[in-house]
Design a protein around this motif. Structure first.
Motif, PDB file in Angstrom:
ATOM      1  N   ASN A  17       0.690  -0.931   0.517  1.00  0.00           N
ATOM      2  CA  ASN A  17      -0.544   0.266  -0.351  1.00  0.00           C
ATOM      3  C   ASN A  17       0.887   1.348   0.328  1.00  0.00           C
ATOM      4  N   PHE A  22      -3.427   2.081  -2.370  1.00  0.00           N
ATOM      5  CA  PHE A  22      -3.901   0.102  -1.540  1.00  0.00           C
ATOM      6  C   PHE A  22      -3.962  -0.087  -2.579  1.00  0.00           C
ATOM      7  N   ASP A  23      -3.318  -1.707  -1.678  1.00  0.00           N
ATOM      8  CA  ASP A  23      -4.082  -2.684  -3.748  1.00  0.00           C
ATOM      9  C   ASP A  23      -2.912  -2.884  -4.503  1.00  0.00           C
ATOM     10  N   HIS A 142      -4.295 -10.436  -5.902  1.00  0.00           N
ATOM     11  CA  HIS A 142      -3.118  -9.919  -5.917  1.00  0.00           C
ATOM     12  C   HIS A 142      -2.062  -9.503  -5.286  1.00  0.00           C
ATOM     13  N   ASP A 144       0.181  -6.554  -4.411  1.00  0.00           N
ATOM     14  CA  ASP A 144       1.505  -6.088  -4.099  1.00  0.00           C
ATOM     15  C   ASP A 144       2.611  -6.006  -2.817  1.00  0.00           C
ATOM     16  N   ARG A 191      -9.676  -5.750   5.440  1.00  0.00           N
ATOM     17  CA  ARG A 191     -10.451  -5.215   4.615  1.00  0.00           C
ATOM     18  C   ARG A 191     -12.063  -5.056   4.782  1.00  0.00           C
ATOM     19  N   ARG A 238      -8.492   2.389   9.015  1.00  0.00           N
ATOM     20  CA  ARG A 238      -8.438   0.895   9.999  1.00  0.00           C
ATOM     21  C   ARG A 238      -7.209   1.294  11.084  1.00  0.00           C
ATOM     22  N   GLY A 264       0.996  -2.013   4.681  1.00  0.00           N
ATOM     23  CA  GLY A 264      -0.586  -3.553   4.137  1.00  0.00           C
ATOM     24  C   GLY A 264      -1.554  -3.181   5.242  1.00  0.00           C
ATOM     25  N   ALA A 265      -1.929  -4.482   5.702  1.00  0.00           N
ATOM     26  CA  ALA A 265      -3.817  -4.849   6.235  1.00  0.00           C
ATOM     27  C   ALA A 265      -2.923  -4.513   7.812  1.00  0.00           C
TER      28      ALA A 265
HETATM   29  N1  HSE Z   1      -3.388  -4.313   0.110  1.00  0.00           N
HETATM   30  C1  HSE Z   1      -3.597  -5.812   1.065  1.00  0.00           C
HETATM   31  C2  HSE Z   1      -4.078  -4.756   2.142  1.00  0.00           C
HETATM   32  C3  HSE Z   1      -2.785  -5.916   1.841  1.00  0.00           C
HETATM   33  O1  HSE Z   1      -3.886  -3.493   2.414  1.00  0.00           O
HETATM   34  O2  HSE Z   1      -5.747  -5.799   2.615  1.00  0.00           O
HETATM   35  C4  HSE Z   1      -2.914  -7.338   2.445  1.00  0.00           C
HETATM   36  O3  HSE Z   1      -2.604  -8.211   2.071  1.00  0.00           O
END
Ligand code: HSE
Length: 312
Positions: A17, A22-23, A142, A144, A191, A238, A264-265
């Motif tokens: 990200n 994002f992604d 994905h 990323d 997510r 988030r 990332g997440a």
């Molecule tokens: N781009 C993804 C996310 C990365 O932020 O959910 C985690 O797999």
């Protein structure tokens, strides 16, 4: 077959990200990462013979393990699905950390088997199989995390479906601080908190920042990078999943980083700096916030990894 035969590869952890992509954006760091050892075997087919560092959490079933799955799909594709190969998976990085753990495994698995066969495929040709491994882990196709782990550097994905992936130059001196607090966040949960829609105003602001970041990286313009590292869409939704996030970010910015956001997440938090000293100082200040909150954390300070997966 001697236990010492075979080859060993490494695939690095990654920050997906990069605040505003994002992604579609990600970069690799030197450490941590995953190691895989592969060797030819008399027994037919791919088998996992050893898994370390996973605390019993990873399956030995070739079709359920991310590392072997990417390799198996590649072997089937080239007509070598029955080739006798043994694989050892050495997890050297934390799960569910926002550091691309499953992506590093998927990359290392297929990269190792390709290398064992004499590297018939280029890294670019291996990307699809590594993304299949990532898809097995989190249900989404994905790249990323996968792309930067495989190629190294900072990668931009115009389109995940077609794997239209491009490398972005890394300015000299760009350093990453990555802090992993020991709190559990599942990617699926991170997510699920995201809204499907965003306002046109935020879309315009985020696009401006994405373009600014990419131009800043191309031109080594650290002031532009600094102005652009601001996520107005995903981070606000988030950050409540990460205790102390605002304080950690404030500590990083006060230490002089260019920008700081969720890796990332999550739950890992990353910052980018224009030299290693700021990156180290920021790491110390950021980690102190978690120490004060009685949350254990692991700190990684690293240049942007330029090589991605390597045989070593
Ligand atoms: N781009 C993804 C996310 C990365 O932020 O959910 C985690 O797999």
């Amino acid at each position: 077959m001697s236990q010492k035969s075979g080859i060993k590869v490494f695939a690095p952890a990654t920050v997906a990200n990069v605040a505003v992509g994002f992604d579609i954006l990600g970069f690799a760091i030197d450490k941590p990462g995953d190691e895989i050892v592969v060797r030819f075997a008399d027994r037919k087919g791919l088998t996992i013979t050893e898994i370390t560092g996973a605390k019993g959490k990873l399956p030995y079933d070739v079709y359920k393990n991310t590392a072997s799955f990417s390799a198996q799909k590649f072997l089937e594709h080239i007509g070598e699905g029955d080739r006798g190969i043994e694989m050892e998976v050495h997890k050297k990085m934390p799960f569910s950390s926002g550091l691309g753990s499953s992506a590093a495994s998927a990359v290392a698995g297929v990269f190792a088997v390709n290398a064992l066969l004499g590297s018939p495929y280029t890294k670019k040709e291996l990307l699809h199989f590594a993304v299949l491994g990532e898809e097995l882990a989190d249900g989404a196709y994905h790249a990323d995390n996968v792309a930067p782990s495989l190629f190294g550097g900072i990668t931009f994905i115009r389109n995940n479906r077609d794997l239209d992936v491009h490398r972005i130059p890394v300015p000299n001196g760009l350093y990453a601080t990555v802090l992993y607090p020991h709190v559990a966040i599942k990617t699926a949960d991170a997510r699920a908190v995201l809204s499907d829609t965003t306002s046109l105003k935020k879309h315009i602001e985020q696009n401006g920042n994405l373009g600014g970041l990419i131009i800043g990286l191309f031109n080594s313009d650290f002031e532009l990078i600094k102005r652009s590292l601001s996520d107005v869409i995903v981070e606000p939704q988030r950050k409540q999943l990460i205790p102390g996030f605002d304080k950690v970010k404030t500590a990083a910015l006060q230490a002089g980083v260019l920008g700081c956001s969720i890796s990332g997440a999550g739950p890992s938090i990353f910052a980018l700096s224009n030299n290693s000293l700021i990156a180290e100082n920021a790491g110390e200040a950021m980690q102190k916030v978690f120490t004060d909150l009685k949350i254990e954390s692991q700190l990684f300070v690293s240049p942007i990894n330029k090589e991605g997966a390597i045989r070593y």
